[in-house]
Design a protein around this motif. Structure first.
Motif, PDB file in Angstrom:
ATOM      1  N   MET A   1     -26.081  25.559  21.331  1.00 29.45           N
ATOM      2  CA  MET A   1     -26.851  26.103  22.189  1.00 29.45           C
ATOM      3  C   MET A   1     -27.686  26.972  21.338  1.00 29.45           C
ATOM      4  O   MET A   1     -26.857  27.386  20.119  1.00 29.45           O
ATOM      5  N   LYS A   2     -28.553  27.254  21.945  1.00 32.74           N
ATOM      6  CA  LYS A   2     -29.866  28.349  20.905  1.00 32.74           C
ATOM      7  C   LYS A   2     -30.109  29.982  22.149  1.00 32.74           C
ATOM      8  O   LYS A   2     -30.362  29.178  22.985  1.00 32.74           O
ATOM      9  N   ILE A   3     -29.108  30.753  21.707  1.00 33.02           N
ATOM     10  CA  ILE A   3     -29.656  32.065  22.840  1.00 33.02           C
ATOM     11  C   ILE A   3     -30.790  32.943  22.130  1.00 33.02           C
ATOM     12  O   ILE A   3     -30.639  33.658  21.046  1.00 33.02           O
ATOM     13  N   ASN A   4     -31.919  33.588  22.393  1.00 32.29           N
ATOM     14  CA  ASN A   4     -32.628  33.719  22.269  1.00 32.29           C
ATOM     15  C   ASN A   4     -32.392  35.476  23.110  1.00 32.29           C
ATOM     16  O   ASN A   4     -32.160  34.897  24.083  1.00 32.29           O
ATOM     17  N   LEU A   5     -32.089  36.123  22.832  1.00 35.76           N
ATOM     18  CA  LEU A   5     -32.273  37.554  23.286  1.00 35.76           C
ATOM     19  C   LEU A   5     -33.887  38.476  23.401  1.00 35.76           C
ATOM     20  O   LEU A   5     -34.588  38.432  22.577  1.00 35.76           O
ATOM     21  N   VAL A   6     -33.454  39.238  24.433  1.00 29.21           N
ATOM     22  CA  VAL A   6     -34.321  39.827  25.490  1.00 29.21           C
ATOM     23  C   VAL A   6     -34.120  41.831  25.292  1.00 29.21           C
ATOM     24  O   VAL A   6     -32.924  41.631  26.457  1.00 29.21           O
ATOM     25  N   PRO A   7     -34.546  42.426  24.560  1.00 24.02           N
ATOM     26  CA  PRO A   7     -34.050  43.442  24.449  1.00 24.02           C
ATOM     27  C   PRO A   7     -34.617  44.366  25.960  1.00 24.02           C
ATOM     28  O   PRO A   7     -35.972  44.109  26.586  1.00 24.02           O
ATOM     29  N   GLN A   8     -33.305  45.046  26.352  1.00 27.85           N
ATOM     30  CA  GLN A   8     -33.587  45.684  27.497  1.00 27.85           C
ATOM     31  C   GLN A   8     -32.647  46.893  27.731  1.00 27.85           C
ATOM     32  O   GLN A   8     -31.887  47.236  27.504  1.00 27.85           O
ATOM     33  N   ARG A   9     -33.339  48.024  27.760  1.00 31.04           N
ATOM     34  CA  ARG A   9     -33.314  49.742  28.458  1.00 31.04           C
ATOM     35  C   ARG A   9     -32.021  49.353  29.177  1.00 31.04           C
ATOM     36  O   ARG A   9     -32.457  48.874  30.206  1.00 31.04           O
ATOM     37  N   ARG A  10     -31.019  49.259  28.921  1.00 31.24           N
ATOM     38  CA  ARG A  10     -29.983  48.807  30.101  1.00 31.24           C
ATOM     39  C   ARG A  10     -28.747  49.800  29.813  1.00 31.24           C
ATOM     40  O   ARG A  10     -27.674  49.998  28.632  1.00 31.24           O
ATOM     41  N   ASP A  11     -27.714  50.318  30.128  1.00 28.98           N
ATOM     42  CA  ASP A  11     -26.279  50.974  30.207  1.00 28.98           C
ATOM     43  C   ASP A  11     -24.905  50.295  30.317  1.00 28.98           C
ATOM     44  O   ASP A  11     -23.840  50.251  29.792  1.00 28.98           O
ATOM     45  N   ASP A  12     -25.449  49.040  31.025  1.00 30.44           N
ATOM     46  CA  ASP A  12     -24.280  48.609  31.019  1.00 30.44           C
ATOM     47  C   ASP A  12     -24.160  47.320  29.951  1.00 30.44           C
ATOM     48  O   ASP A  12     -24.894  47.217  28.785  1.00 30.44           O
ATOM     49  N   ALA A  13     -22.748  46.359  29.606  1.00 36.00           N
ATOM     50  CA  ALA A  13     -22.580  46.018  28.687  1.00 36.00           C
ATOM     51  C   ALA A  13     -22.685  44.153  28.765  1.00 36.00           C
ATOM     52  O   ALA A  13     -22.279  43.415  30.278  1.00 36.00           O
ATOM     53  N   ILE A  35     -27.733  19.863  32.561  1.00 34.48           N
ATOM     54  CA  ILE A  35     -28.932  19.841  32.699  1.00 34.48           C
ATOM     55  C   ILE A  35     -28.842  18.216  31.609  1.00 34.48           C
ATOM     56  O   ILE A  35     -28.919  18.352  30.707  1.00 34.48           O
ATOM     57  N   PRO A  36     -29.900  17.301  32.315  1.00 39.50           N
ATOM     58  CA  PRO A  36     -30.375  16.426  31.074  1.00 39.50           C
ATOM     59  C   PRO A  36     -30.846  16.763  29.827  1.00 39.50           C
ATOM     60  O   PRO A  36     -31.572  16.861  30.297  1.00 39.50           O
ATOM     61  N   ALA A  37     -30.907  15.444  29.070  1.00 42.99           N
ATOM     62  CA  ALA A  37     -31.522  15.558  28.032  1.00 42.99           C
ATOM     63  C   ALA A  37     -33.413  15.175  27.713  1.00 42.99           C
ATOM     64  O   ALA A  37     -33.321  15.222  29.492  1.00 42.99           O
ATOM     65  N   GLY A  38     -34.071  16.196  27.700  1.00 40.55           N
ATOM     66  CA  GLY A  38     -35.347  16.818  28.223  1.00 40.55           C
ATOM     67  C   GLY A  38     -34.826  17.173  29.372  1.00 40.55           C
ATOM     68  O   GLY A  38     -35.767  18.073  29.235  1.00 40.55           O
ATOM     69  N   GLY A  39     -34.731  17.631  29.950  1.00 40.72           N
ATOM     70  CA  GLY A  39     -34.560  18.954  31.562  1.00 40.72           C
ATOM     71  C   GLY A  39     -35.054  19.766  30.735  1.00 40.72           C
ATOM     72  O   GLY A  39     -34.989  21.089  30.352  1.00 40.72           O
ATOM     73  N   ILE A  55     -33.344  27.149  31.538  1.00 45.23           N
ATOM     74  CA  ILE A  55     -32.276  26.620  30.348  1.00 45.23           C
ATOM     75  C   ILE A  55     -32.819  25.385  29.991  1.00 45.23           C
ATOM     76  O   ILE A  55     -33.651  24.631  31.245  1.00 45.23           O
ATOM     77  N   THR A  56     -33.227  24.498  29.281  1.00 49.26           N
ATOM     78  CA  THR A  56     -33.473  23.800  29.052  1.00 49.26           C
ATOM     79  C   THR A  56     -32.793  22.983  27.944  1.00 49.26           C
ATOM     80  O   THR A  56     -32.454  23.719  27.147  1.00 49.26           O
ATOM     81  N   ARG A  57     -32.961  21.559  28.128  1.00 49.47           N
ATOM     82  CA  ARG A  57     -31.918  21.109  27.008  1.00 49.47           C
ATOM     83  C   ARG A  57     -32.802  19.628  26.172  1.00 49.47           C
ATOM     84  O   ARG A  57     -34.025  18.855  26.677  1.00 49.47           O
ATOM     85  N   SER A  58     -32.937  20.196  24.894  1.00 45.85           N
ATOM     86  CA  SER A  58     -33.815  18.708  24.302  1.00 45.85           C
ATOM     87  C   SER A  58     -33.789  17.648  24.232  1.00 45.85           C
ATOM     88  O   SER A  58     -32.683  17.915  24.749  1.00 45.85           O
ATOM     89  N   ALA A  59     -34.352  16.892  23.495  1.00 47.30           N
ATOM     90  CA  ALA A  59     -34.200  15.184  23.683  1.00 47.30           C
ATOM     91  C   ALA A  59     -32.986  14.561  22.829  1.00 47.30           C
ATOM     92  O   ALA A  59     -32.181  14.333  23.247  1.00 47.30           O
ATOM     93  N   ASN A  60     -32.220  15.979  22.345  1.00 46.46           N
ATOM     94  CA  ASN A  60     -31.457  15.113  21.098  1.00 46.46           C
ATOM     95  C   ASN A  60     -30.105  16.406  21.949  1.00 46.46           C
ATOM     96  O   ASN A  60     -28.742  16.278  21.369  1.00 46.46           O
ATOM     97  N   GLY A  61     -30.227  17.067  23.038  1.00 44.14           N
ATOM     98  CA  GLY A  61     -28.645  17.181  23.448  1.00 44.14           C
ATOM     99  C   GLY A  61     -28.918  18.703  23.502  1.00 44.14           C
ATOM    100  O   GLY A  61     -28.103  19.283  24.484  1.00 44.14           O
ATOM    101  N   ASP A  62     -29.669  20.298  23.095  1.00 51.81           N
ATOM    102  CA  ASP A  62     -29.442  20.502  22.220  1.00 51.81           C
ATOM    103  C   ASP A  62     -29.628  22.145  23.732  1.00 51.81           C
ATOM    104  O   ASP A  62     -31.037  22.307  23.790  1.00 51.81           O
TER     105      ASP A  62
END
Length: 112
Positions: A1-13, A35-39, A55-62
């Motif tokens: 799983m690849k998680i991209n992080l988008v910074p945002q000014r928020r007070d919660d954790a 979510i199927p492969a390529g979905g 949320i995407t799943r690549s053809a190889n399942g990531d």
């Protein structure tokens, strides 16, 4: 799983856990196994205010998705949130359990 992080000014954790294709965001479990492969699962199909993309799943399942990375209010105007929070790198999740996130401790020396 690849998680991209988008910074945002928020007070919660933010706390993330991964268990196979289940991503838990602050206690809310998202089962992404359907979510199927390529979905793609559109952002508006998921009721989670922390998601910032489809949320995407690549053809190889990531899986790939973007999540908001909060950084708190800074009372001292001479300091800034840590560079790792303001300019985060993507996280490649390779193990189950809690996902380490950059902390939003303030600093002055990183930007000098």
């Amino acid at each position: 799983m690849k998680i991209n992080l988008v910074p945002q000014r928020r007070d919660d954790a933010l706390v993330l856990f991964c268990n196979a294709d289940v991503l838990t965001i602050n206690g809310q479990a998202l089962d992404l196994s359907g979510i199927p492969a390529g979905g793609n699962m559109p952002l508006d199909a998921v009721s989670c205010g922390w998601l910032a993309s489809d949320i995407t799943r690549s053809a190889n399942g990531d899986l790939t998705l973007s999540i908001i990375l909060p950084h708190g209010f800074i009372a001292d105007p001479t300091t800034q949130a840590a560079k790792a929070v303001l300019y985060p790198v993507a996280i490649d999740v390779t193990e189950e359990g809690q996902i380490s996130l950059p902390t939003y401790e303030t600093t002055t020396s990183e930007f000098s």
